[in-house]
Motif scaffolding. Structure first.
Motif, PDB file in Angstrom:
ATOM      1  N   HIS A   1       0.829  -1.205   0.000  1.00  0.00           N
ATOM      2  CA  HIS A   1       0.000   0.000   0.000  1.00  0.00           C
ATOM      3  C   HIS A   1       0.866   1.259   0.000  1.00  0.00           C
ATOM      4  O   HIS A   1       0.562   2.218  -0.720  1.00  0.00           O
ATOM      5  CB  HIS A   1      -0.951  -0.007   1.202  1.00  0.00           C
ATOM      6  N   GLN A   2       1.941   1.233   0.753  1.00  0.00           N
ATOM      7  CA  GLN A   2       2.824   2.403   0.786  1.00  0.00           C
ATOM      8  C   GLN A   2       3.438   2.648  -0.591  1.00  0.00           C
ATOM      9  O   GLN A   2       3.507   3.791  -1.050  1.00  0.00           O
ATOM     10  CB  GLN A   2       3.925   2.240   1.838  1.00  0.00           C
ATOM     11  N   MET A   3       3.853   1.575  -1.259  1.00  0.00           N
ATOM     12  CA  MET A   3       4.419   1.724  -2.606  1.00  0.00           C
ATOM     13  C   MET A   3       3.371   2.278  -3.559  1.00  0.00           C
ATOM     14  O   MET A   3       3.663   3.144  -4.395  1.00  0.00           O
ATOM     15  CB  MET A   3       4.951   0.387  -3.125  1.00  0.00           C
ATOM     16  N   SER A   4       2.153   1.804  -3.430  1.00  0.00           N
ATOM     17  CA  SER A   4       1.066   2.292  -4.265  1.00  0.00           C
ATOM     18  C   SER A   4       0.849   3.788  -4.043  1.00  0.00           C
ATOM     19  O   SER A   4       0.708   4.561  -5.000  1.00  0.00           O
ATOM     20  CB  SER A   4      -0.210   1.509  -3.948  1.00  0.00           C
ATOM     21  N   LYS A   5       0.838   4.205  -2.782  1.00  0.00           N
ATOM     22  CA  LYS A   5       0.703   5.635  -2.477  1.00  0.00           C
ATOM     23  C   LYS A   5       1.901   6.415  -3.003  1.00  0.00           C
ATOM     24  O   LYS A   5       1.730   7.492  -3.580  1.00  0.00           O
ATOM     25  CB  LYS A   5       0.546   5.837  -0.970  1.00  0.00           C
ATOM     26  N   ASP A   6       3.105   5.873  -2.814  1.00  0.00           N
ATOM     27  CA  ASP A   6       4.316   6.555  -3.275  1.00  0.00           C
ATOM     28  C   ASP A   6       4.320   6.759  -4.788  1.00  0.00           C
ATOM     29  O   ASP A   6       4.937   7.692  -5.291  1.00  0.00           O
ATOM     30  CB  ASP A   6       5.573   5.773  -2.866  1.00  0.00           C
ATOM     31  N   HIS A   7       3.650   5.845  -5.505  1.00  0.00           N
ATOM     32  CA  HIS A   7       3.599   5.943  -6.962  1.00  0.00           C
ATOM     33  C   HIS A   7       2.349   6.678  -7.459  1.00  0.00           C
ATOM     34  O   HIS A   7       2.024   6.650  -8.644  1.00  0.00           O
ATOM     35  CB  HIS A   7       3.698   4.547  -7.597  1.00  0.00           C
ATOM     36  N   GLY A   8       1.640   7.311  -6.535  1.00  0.00           N
ATOM     37  CA  GLY A   8       0.540   8.198  -6.903  1.00  0.00           C
ATOM     38  C   GLY A   8      -0.816   7.563  -7.098  1.00  0.00           C
ATOM     39  O   GLY A   8      -1.747   8.225  -7.536  1.00  0.00           O
TER      40      GLY A   8
END
Length: 110
Positions: free
Chosen positions: A12-19
């Motif tokens: 989820h954090q990676m998803s948020k980090d990638h917008g």
């Protein structure tokens, strides 16, 4: 925290980090459609006649194959679950425990 829960949080954090959650609005319906599209891509991989265990790569290095599409679906599911604060490993364990006590084919015929 379990390894599964840590992975869910990391996804989820990676998803948020990638917008993918940039506006923080609840985009759950769209996310469910994207999960469905990954499953459809897995179906197409099977229909292609390639072995399910086969992994191949596009020119840019992007992995492809049945297993990759299943992984994509899981990544999207775990991302959506984390967005809603759902401890997916707990839900999976509970459902598996329930399913263990169900009859073969859940009382249905094949």
């Amino acid at each position: 925290m379990s390894a599964f829960a840590r992975l869910q949080r990391e996804i989820h954090q990676m998803s948020k980090d990638h917008g993918f959650w940039a506006d923080e609005q609840d985009d759950s319906y769209r996310k469910l459609v994207l999960i469905h599209s990954e499953i459809s891509e897995a179906v197409e991989e099977l229909r292609s006649g390639r072995a399910p265990v086969l992994r191949y790569y596009q020119q840019d290095g992007k992995p492809e194959g049945f297993g990759v599409e299943l992984a994509d679906a899981m990544i999207r599911i775990m991302d959506l679950a984390e967005r809603h604060g759902i401890d997916l490993d707990v839900f999976i364990a509970e459902k598996m425990s329930y399913n263990a006590g169900r009859p073969v084919l859940h009382g249905k015929t094949a």
